[in-house]
Write a protein that holds these residues in place. Structure first.
Motif, PDB file in Angstrom:
ATOM      1  N   SER A  94       4.874   8.770  -5.509  1.00  0.00           N
ATOM      2  CA  SER A  94       5.024   7.464  -4.864  1.00  0.00           C
ATOM      3  C   SER A  94       5.840   6.467  -5.667  1.00  0.00           C
ATOM      4  CB  SER A  94       3.639   6.863  -4.578  1.00  0.00           C
ATOM      5  OG  SER A  94       2.920   7.682  -3.678  1.00  0.00           O
ATOM      6  N   GLU A  95       5.861   6.607  -6.991  1.00  0.00           N
ATOM      7  CA  GLU A  95       6.571   5.613  -7.804  1.00  0.00           C
ATOM      8  C   GLU A  95       7.661   6.222  -8.670  1.00  0.00           C
ATOM      9  OE1 GLU A  95       4.306   2.621  -9.667  1.00  0.00           O
ATOM     10  OE2 GLU A  95       2.833   2.480  -8.054  1.00  0.00           O
ATOM     11  N   GLN A  96       7.756   7.557  -8.678  1.00  0.00           N
ATOM     12  CA  GLN A  96       8.787   8.255  -9.464  1.00  0.00           C
ATOM     13  C   GLN A  96       8.796   7.804 -10.924  1.00  0.00           C
ATOM     14  OE1 GLN A  96      10.118   6.875  -6.163  1.00  0.00           O
ATOM     15  NE2 GLN A  96       9.036   8.724  -5.545  1.00  0.00           N
TER      16      GLN A  96
ATOM     17  N   ALA B  77       0.827  -1.203   0.000  1.00  0.00           N
ATOM     18  CA  ALA B  77       0.000   0.000   0.000  1.00  0.00           C
ATOM     19  C   ALA B  77       0.858   1.248   0.000  1.00  0.00           C
ATOM     20  CB  ALA B  77      -0.921   0.012   1.218  1.00  0.00           C
ATOM     21  N   THR B  78       0.500   2.199  -0.866  1.00  0.00           N
ATOM     22  CA  THR B  78       1.147   3.507  -0.906  1.00  0.00           C
ATOM     23  C   THR B  78       0.063   4.569  -1.051  1.00  0.00           C
ATOM     24  OG1 THR B  78       1.454   3.275  -3.297  1.00  0.00           O
ATOM     25  CG2 THR B  78       3.325   2.702  -1.894  1.00  0.00           C
ATOM     26  N   GLN B  79       0.404   5.802  -0.766  1.00  0.00           N
ATOM     27  CA  GLN B  79      -0.575   6.881  -0.920  1.00  0.00           C
ATOM     28  C   GLN B  79       0.131   8.194  -1.231  1.00  0.00           C
ATOM     29  OE1 GLN B  79      -2.732   7.076   2.803  1.00  0.00           O
ATOM     30  NE2 GLN B  79      -1.291   8.512   3.691  1.00  0.00           N
ATOM     31  N   SER B  80      -0.623   9.103  -1.790  1.00  0.00           N
ATOM     32  CA  SER B  80      -0.098  10.429  -2.100  1.00  0.00           C
ATOM     33  C   SER B  80      -1.189  11.454  -1.831  1.00  0.00           C
ATOM     34  CB  SER B  80       0.362  10.503  -3.553  1.00  0.00           C
ATOM     35  OG  SER B  80      -0.728  10.286  -4.431  1.00  0.00           O
ATOM     36  N   PRO B  81      -0.814  12.700  -1.541  1.00  0.00           N
ATOM     37  CA  PRO B  81      -1.822  13.746  -1.298  1.00  0.00           C
ATOM     38  C   PRO B  81      -2.651  14.004  -2.549  1.00  0.00           C
ATOM     39  CG  PRO B  81       0.356  14.445  -0.553  1.00  0.00           C
ATOM     40  CD  PRO B  81       0.555  13.212  -1.368  1.00  0.00           C
TER      41      PRO B  81
ATOM     42  N   ILE C 213      -0.102   7.651 -20.245  1.00  0.00           N
ATOM     43  CA  ILE C 213       1.169   7.581 -20.964  1.00  0.00           C
ATOM     44  C   ILE C 213       2.281   7.546 -19.929  1.00  0.00           C
ATOM     45  CG2 ILE C 213       2.673   8.655 -22.674  1.00  0.00           C
ATOM     46  CD1 ILE C 213       0.242  10.186 -23.727  1.00  0.00           C
ATOM     47  N   GLN C 214       3.155   6.539 -20.022  1.00  0.00           N
ATOM     48  CA  GLN C 214       4.236   6.395 -19.051  1.00  0.00           C
ATOM     49  C   GLN C 214       5.570   6.195 -19.753  1.00  0.00           C
ATOM     50  OE1 GLN C 214       3.058   3.112 -16.466  1.00  0.00           O
ATOM     51  NE2 GLN C 214       2.441   4.587 -14.908  1.00  0.00           N
ATOM     52  N   LEU C 215       6.601   6.827 -19.213  1.00  0.00           N
ATOM     53  CA  LEU C 215       7.959   6.580 -19.679  1.00  0.00           C
ATOM     54  C   LEU C 215       8.494   5.351 -18.966  1.00  0.00           C
ATOM     55  CD1 LEU C 215       7.557   9.527 -20.657  1.00  0.00           C
ATOM     56  CD2 LEU C 215       9.999   9.873 -20.226  1.00  0.00           C
ATOM     57  N   VAL C 216       9.050   4.435 -19.738  1.00  0.00           N
ATOM     58  CA  VAL C 216       9.547   3.173 -19.202  1.00  0.00           C
ATOM     59  C   VAL C 216      11.045   3.293 -18.944  1.00  0.00           C
ATOM     60  CG1 VAL C 216       9.785   0.694 -19.617  1.00  0.00           C
ATOM     61  CG2 VAL C 216       7.795   1.937 -20.522  1.00  0.00           C
ATOM     62  N   PRO C 217      11.517   3.013 -17.710  1.00  0.00           N
ATOM     63  CA  PRO C 217      12.956   3.082 -17.425  1.00  0.00           C
ATOM     64  C   PRO C 217      13.737   2.091 -18.297  1.00  0.00           C
ATOM     65  CG  PRO C 217      11.665   2.997 -15.403  1.00  0.00           C
ATOM     66  CD  PRO C 217      10.723   2.692 -16.532  1.00  0.00           C
TER      67      PRO C 217
ATOM     68  N   GLU D  48      -5.539  14.208 -12.407  1.00  0.00           N
ATOM     69  CA  GLU D  48      -4.374  14.908 -11.859  1.00  0.00           C
ATOM     70  C   GLU D  48      -3.850  14.192 -10.626  1.00  0.00           C
ATOM     71  OE1 GLU D  48      -5.705  18.836 -11.105  1.00  0.00           O
ATOM     72  OE2 GLU D  48      -5.831  19.394 -13.213  1.00  0.00           O
ATOM     73  N   ASP D  49      -4.749  13.574  -9.879  1.00  0.00           N
ATOM     74  CA  ASP D  49      -4.338  12.865  -8.669  1.00  0.00           C
ATOM     75  C   ASP D  49      -3.582  11.584  -9.006  1.00  0.00           C
ATOM     76  OD1 ASP D  49      -5.759  14.788  -6.997  1.00  0.00           O
ATOM     77  OD2 ASP D  49      -7.563  13.863  -7.797  1.00  0.00           O
ATOM     78  N   ILE D  50      -3.988  10.900 -10.095  1.00  0.00           N
ATOM     79  CA  ILE D  50      -3.269   9.711 -10.549  1.00  0.00           C
ATOM     80  C   ILE D  50      -1.881  10.098 -11.036  1.00  0.00           C
ATOM     81  CG2 ILE D  50      -3.223   7.851 -12.251  1.00  0.00           C
ATOM     82  CD1 ILE D  50      -5.363   7.418 -10.130  1.00  0.00           C
ATOM     83  N   THR D  51      -1.792  11.188 -11.818  1.00  0.00           N
ATOM     84  CA  THR D  51      -0.505  11.676 -12.295  1.00  0.00           C
ATOM     85  C   THR D  51       0.398  12.028 -11.118  1.00  0.00           C
ATOM     86  OG1 THR D  51      -1.472  12.548 -14.341  1.00  0.00           O
ATOM     87  CG2 THR D  51       0.637  13.466 -13.654  1.00  0.00           C
ATOM     88  N   GLY D  52      -0.167  12.707 -10.121  1.00  0.00           N
ATOM     89  CA  GLY D  52       0.601  13.069  -8.938  1.00  0.00           C
ATOM     90  C   GLY D  52       1.063  11.859  -8.152  1.00  0.00           C
ATOM     91  N   TYR D  53       0.208  10.848  -8.086  1.00  0.00           N
ATOM     92  CA  TYR D  53       0.584   9.623  -7.366  1.00  0.00           C
ATOM     93  C   TYR D  53       1.824   8.991  -7.983  1.00  0.00           C
ATOM     94  CZ  TYR D  53       0.833   4.688  -6.390  1.00  0.00           C
ATOM     95  OH  TYR D  53       1.309   3.434  -6.085  1.00  0.00           O
TER      96      TYR D  53
END
Length: 292
Positions: free
Chosen positions: A151-153, A130-134, A178-182, A142-147
């Motif tokens: 929380s996952e950088q 479990a993780t959380q973000s404000p 859309i996500q950048l993959v390391p 916007e909250d998903i993007t912020g999370y």
């Protein structure tokens, strides 16, 4: 059924997932009888849950999103499996708010912005992760993007939308991530930013007939994106009498004995996700208490 699509850039550095969730939204309306603004909030969270759930790998994996910013809706919860099938509930689905000055539904006011978005992954280990973000705005995307940023950088862009028709049904619903993959390809960021600027809102694209495949590839324009896979997803509750029995046993012997003694006739247990009701007699409750 809804449809979920995943696309990958040619160099494997950017993943774009998109979902058409109109059918999911209409199941929310049928089951929960929510106000229009509640439908929009629950529909957005379910679209996000479907997209994030599809990033899991195990058939038994489960993802739970819980958001509560102190708004009139209370807590909203969405549970997704690895195929993007979702179910949801809301503390106050009937709560309503006036439209905003621009004529749009006030999802941010319904959710509130003083609280947290919790993400819980059950991967079959001893304890869920479990993780959380404000909460950023309560608008959910916007909250998903912020999370993801906090929380996952993981550099992530999320867009969600639900369009309510005059009869309170869902005309269009969905979203994309859309996500950048390391390892991060910095050169891809310029393309993504330009693509986002050109893309219309999610509901505009869907009402104009854009498919999830087209939306996913639009997010990867200039990066030679290709569709990885696609499949149907929907609103699916996993409740059963057996699961309800296990839930009752988890209450403990004392609680079950008190429930049996206080019940006049059969005890009614209602699933928060689908509204299905299960009935247990005093004898059945006493039997379950013995198994605690």
């Amino acid at each position: 059924m809804g449809k979920l699509v995943r696309a990958l850039s040619a160099d494997g550095s950017v993943l774009c997932s998109a979902v058409d969730a109109a059918d999911i939204g209409n199941e929310i309306v049928r089951i929960h009888k929510p106000s229009p603004v509640a439908t929009a909030a629950m529909g957005r969270l379910c679209a996000a849950g479907a997209l994030m759930g599809a990033l899991m790998k195990g058939e038994d994996d489960a993802l739970t999103l819980r958001i509560n910013g102190g708004g009139v809706g209370g807590s909203i919860v969405c549970v997704s499996d690895y195929m993007g099938n979702v179910r949801c509930c809301c503390d106050n689905p009937g709560a309503d708010l006036p439209l905003k000055e621009n004529g749009k539904l006030d999802v941010g006011g319904f959710v509130g912005s003083d609280g947290f978005l919790a993400v819980i992954r059950d991967l079959g280990l001893k304890e869920p992760y479990a993780t959380q973000s404000p909460i950023v705005s309560g608008e959910i995307a916007e909250d998903i993007t912020g999370y993801y940023a906090i929380s996952e950088q993981i550099p992530t862009v999320c867009a969600l939308g639900v369009l309510i028709d005059r009869d309170r049904s869902v005309k269009a619903a969905g979203g994309y991530i859309i996500q950048l993959v390391p390892p991060i390809n910095e050169g891809a960021i310029d393309f993504i930013e330009k693509n986002i600027e050109k893309m219309q809102s999610v509901t505009q694209m869907l009402t104009e007939g854009k498919t999830p495949e087209e939306i996913a590839l639009m997010g990867l324009e200039g990066l030679n994106g290709e569709i990885l896979d696609s499949w149907d997803c929907g609103y699916k509750c996993r409740c059963s009498r057996e699961r309800t029995e296990r839930m009752l046993i988890s209450l403990g012997k004392k609680e079950l004995v008190e429930l049996a003694e206080e019940s006049e006739g059969d005890a009614e247990i209602c699933c928060h996700f689908c509204g299905k009701k299960y009935y247990f007699s005093k004898d059945e409750l006493s039997r379950l208490a013995k198994n605690c």
